[in-house]
Design a protein around this motif. Structure first.
Motif, PDB file in Angstrom:
ATOM      1  N   VAL A 262      -3.905   2.727   1.517  1.00  0.00           N
ATOM      2  CA  VAL A 262      -2.493   2.692   1.111  1.00  0.00           C
ATOM      3  C   VAL A 262      -1.939   1.313   1.470  1.00  0.00           C
ATOM      4  N   ASP A 263      -1.239   0.724   0.511  1.00  0.00           N
ATOM      5  CA  ASP A 263      -0.701  -0.632   0.689  1.00  0.00           C
ATOM      6  C   ASP A 263       0.799  -0.501   0.997  1.00  0.00           C
ATOM      7  N   LEU A 264       1.165  -0.785   2.240  1.00  0.00           N
ATOM      8  CA  LEU A 264       2.568  -0.564   2.629  1.00  0.00           C
ATOM      9  C   LEU A 264       3.512  -1.527   1.913  1.00  0.00           C
TER      10      LEU A 264
ATOM     11  N   VAL B  25       4.352  -1.299  15.284  1.00  0.00           N
ATOM     12  CA  VAL B  25       3.625  -0.137  14.765  1.00  0.00           C
ATOM     13  C   VAL B  25       4.575   1.041  14.536  1.00  0.00           C
ATOM     14  N   GLN B  26       5.576   1.148  15.379  1.00  0.00           N
ATOM     15  CA  GLN B  26       6.569   2.214  15.171  1.00  0.00           C
ATOM     16  C   GLN B  26       7.281   2.013  13.825  1.00  0.00           C
ATOM     17  N   ARG B  27       7.504   0.754  13.478  1.00  0.00           N
ATOM     18  CA  ARG B  27       8.136   0.453  12.192  1.00  0.00           C
ATOM     19  C   ARG B  27       7.231   0.912  11.037  1.00  0.00           C
ATOM     20  N   VAL B  28       5.918   0.678  11.178  1.00  0.00           N
ATOM     21  CA  VAL B  28       4.972   1.135  10.142  1.00  0.00           C
ATOM     22  C   VAL B  28       5.039   2.655  10.031  1.00  0.00           C
ATOM     23  N   ALA B  29       5.056   3.321  11.167  1.00  0.00           N
ATOM     24  CA  ALA B  29       5.112   4.796  11.161  1.00  0.00           C
ATOM     25  C   ALA B  29       6.386   5.265  10.468  1.00  0.00           C
ATOM     26  N   THR B  30       7.498   4.609  10.775  1.00  0.00           N
ATOM     27  CA  THR B  30       8.780   5.014  10.177  1.00  0.00           C
ATOM     28  C   THR B  30       8.730   4.871   8.660  1.00  0.00           C
TER      29      THR B  30
ATOM     30  N   LEU C 214       6.034   4.859   6.711  1.00  0.00           N
ATOM     31  CA  LEU C 214       5.102   5.827   6.113  1.00  0.00           C
ATOM     32  C   LEU C 214       5.723   7.226   6.096  1.00  0.00           C
ATOM     33  N   LEU C 215       6.399   7.574   7.180  1.00  0.00           N
ATOM     34  CA  LEU C 215       7.001   8.913   7.250  1.00  0.00           C
ATOM     35  C   LEU C 215       8.147   9.041   6.259  1.00  0.00           C
ATOM     36  N   ALA C 216       8.901   7.956   6.053  1.00  0.00           N
ATOM     37  CA  ALA C 216       9.987   7.995   5.070  1.00  0.00           C
ATOM     38  C   ALA C 216       9.391   8.171   3.665  1.00  0.00           C
TER      39      ALA C 216
ATOM     40  N   GLN D 163      16.219   6.285  -3.650  1.00  0.00           N
ATOM     41  CA  GLN D 163      17.016   5.098  -3.338  1.00  0.00           C
ATOM     42  C   GLN D 163      17.050   4.811  -1.846  1.00  0.00           C
ATOM     43  N   ASP D 164      16.831   5.810  -1.037  1.00  0.00           N
ATOM     44  CA  ASP D 164      16.899   5.579   0.401  1.00  0.00           C
ATOM     45  C   ASP D 164      15.833   4.576   0.796  1.00  0.00           C
ATOM     46  N   THR D 165      16.243   3.562   1.515  1.00  0.00           N
ATOM     47  CA  THR D 165      15.242   2.576   1.922  1.00  0.00           C
ATOM     48  C   THR D 165      14.289   3.246   2.886  1.00  0.00           C
ATOM     49  N   ALA D 166      13.086   2.673   2.952  1.00  0.00           N
ATOM     50  CA  ALA D 166      12.058   3.326   3.758  1.00  0.00           C
ATOM     51  C   ALA D 166      12.463   3.421   5.213  1.00  0.00           C
ATOM     52  N   ALA D 167      13.184   2.422   5.701  1.00  0.00           N
ATOM     53  CA  ALA D 167      13.560   2.485   7.111  1.00  0.00           C
ATOM     54  C   ALA D 167      14.645   3.531   7.320  1.00  0.00           C
TER      55      ALA D 167
END
Ligand SMILES: O=C(O)CCC(=O)C(=O)O
Ligand SMILES: [Fe+2]
Length: 412
Positions: free
Chosen positions: A98-100, A220-225, A227-229, A241-245
């Motif tokens: 998966v390409d973030l 890494v927490q940012r990556v998790a956030t 991916l979870l979003a 429309q919600d941004t991933a963060a």
């Protein structure tokens, strides 16, 4: 393997709670702190790095505690074994990627979200590329970890787990003298939120260890956030429309990026019996989302798929993500938490860093998310307070079970 139970070593070392240690199997929650404490006892075991460095001490008597029965041994995957054909067949379609960056780019987000969905539904494991963790953050954390494991044993042992805990330097739960031991040592630390940290157990040498781990932990927490979003959007919990963060837009999926612990695994080589010992016993992660950094290019991670163990060969620069038990519960089984293990190498050491993400211990419940249930769909898992889940995981570990998810299943 992950324990979200926070062992408060200071309280235990202070001895007021010490008698509770004898009540193995009866975890007790601290009532004054939002952090759960583990008051269950783990038996002391030798330092594996030290054992491996003194081969003369490795007589059969010592090695015996690490040698697996034939069915569990990594050698069960040798080309002559019956499992081998199944393993090859399962591995022939390899672990998804998966390409973030694409996931966050509106021009490609839908395509990439579809790949993420398939990865979560079909594999439970995937590589994450273009994850945005800066190269120097990864480089620095790898360097300080390597330097930590080069410290003399006594310096490493200064951070040893307390008699009752998992946080600090040592080993996973060992509950009986008969239990097979893992050929690895670990350093387990709470990293987020900052108030969960026990800084007395964070190495002070090398001098940059704490700062490097802090920066890695945040990235890494940012990556998790993210991916979870994206998983939340795939499940229909967030608008596209919600941004991933998450523009502050929390839901039960994104909430499981709030707490983070890292488990730094050190697997020494085992020339005597690398094909008869395991670095890490089969388990599923009791948390939400795990992001794994392989510090060296030496492979070792294997996942159970199609009845066989297949290797997850490190992709340079990528992180490996896996769905934990909590995501399986939240998604009512749509996304599966896959059993995995680590094997060891005959000649080379291996180091990995697992970052485990979960909800804050005092926050809400874990259970199938109501909004994603189809009409008439039966919940396959119970809904319990996060705090009670933590207790459940601990009591399962103390009974020597590899996973707590069975205890969450509803038997109709
Ligand atoms: O070292 C690995 O590749 C696996 C680590 C792991 O599964 C864990 O720490 O839970
Ligand atoms: Fe794991």
């Amino acid at each position: 393997m992950f324990y979200i139970i926070h062992p408060s070593h200071r309280a235990i070392a202070g001895c007021t709670d010490y008698y509770l240690l004898s009540q193995v199997g009866r975890p007790v929650m601290a009532d004054t702190s939002s952090k759960p404490r583990n008051l269950g006892a783990s038996l002391p075991v030798p330092n594996v790095q030290d054992l491996a460095a003194r081969p003369a001490c490795l007589d059969h008597h010592v090695l015996h505690r690490y040698l697996r029965d034939d069915d569990d041994a990594p050698a069960a995957l040798s080309p002559s074994s019956t499992n081998y054909a199944a393993a090859l067949a399962a591995a022939s379609s390899s672990v998804p990627v998966v390409d973030l960056a694409r996931l966050l780019d509106p021009a490609h987000a839908d395509d990439e979200a579809a790949r993420l969905r398939a990865a979560c539904e079909d594999w439970g494991f995937f590589h994450v590329v273009n994850h945005g963790v800066p190269d120097e953050v990864i480089h620095d954390v790898k360097e300080v970890i390597k330097a930590f494991f080069q410290l003399p044993l006594a310096d490493r042992q200064a951070l040893a787990q307390g008699p009752a805990g998992v946080e600090g330097y040592g080993q996973a739960f060992v509950v009986s003298e008969d239990q097979k031991l893992d050929w690895a040592d670990m350093l387990f630390l709470y990293t987020q939120p900052p108030e969960y940290r026990s800084l007395n157990l964070w190495p002070s040498r090398p001098a940059t260890f704490r700062d490097s781990l802090h920066r890695y932990s945040l990235a890494v927490q940012r990556v998790a956030t993210h991916l979870l979003a994206a998983m939340a959007r795939n499940l229909g919990l967030l608008d596209h429309q919600d941004t991933a963060a998450g523009n502050g837009n929390q839901n039960q999926m994104t909430a499981i990026a709030a707490a983070q612990a890292v488990r730094i695994n050190y697997y020494p080589p085992c020339p005597q019996a690398h094909d008869r010992v395991l670095g890490l016993s089969p388990h599923s992660d009791a948390v939400g989302l795990t992001l794994l950094l392989q510090v060296s290019p030496v492979p070792g991670l294997q996942i159970r798929r199609g009845g066989a163990w297949i290797p997850v060969v490190p992709l340079p620069g990528a992180l490996v993500a896996n769905v934990g038990d909590v995501i399986e519960v939240l998604t009512n089984g749509r996304y599966k938490s896959i059993e995995h293990r680590a094997v060891v190498n005959a000649t080379q050491e291996r180091v990995s860093v697992a970052a485990f993400h979960s909800a804050r211990f005092d926050a809400g419940t874990y259970g199938p998310i109501q909004e994603i249930m189809r009409p008439g769909e039966a919940p396959l898992y119970r809904t319990i307070a996060v705090e009670d889940y933590v207790k459940l995981v601990l009591s399962n570990k103390l009974q020597g079970k590899s996973s707590a998810i069975d205890a969450m299943k509803i038997n109709y």
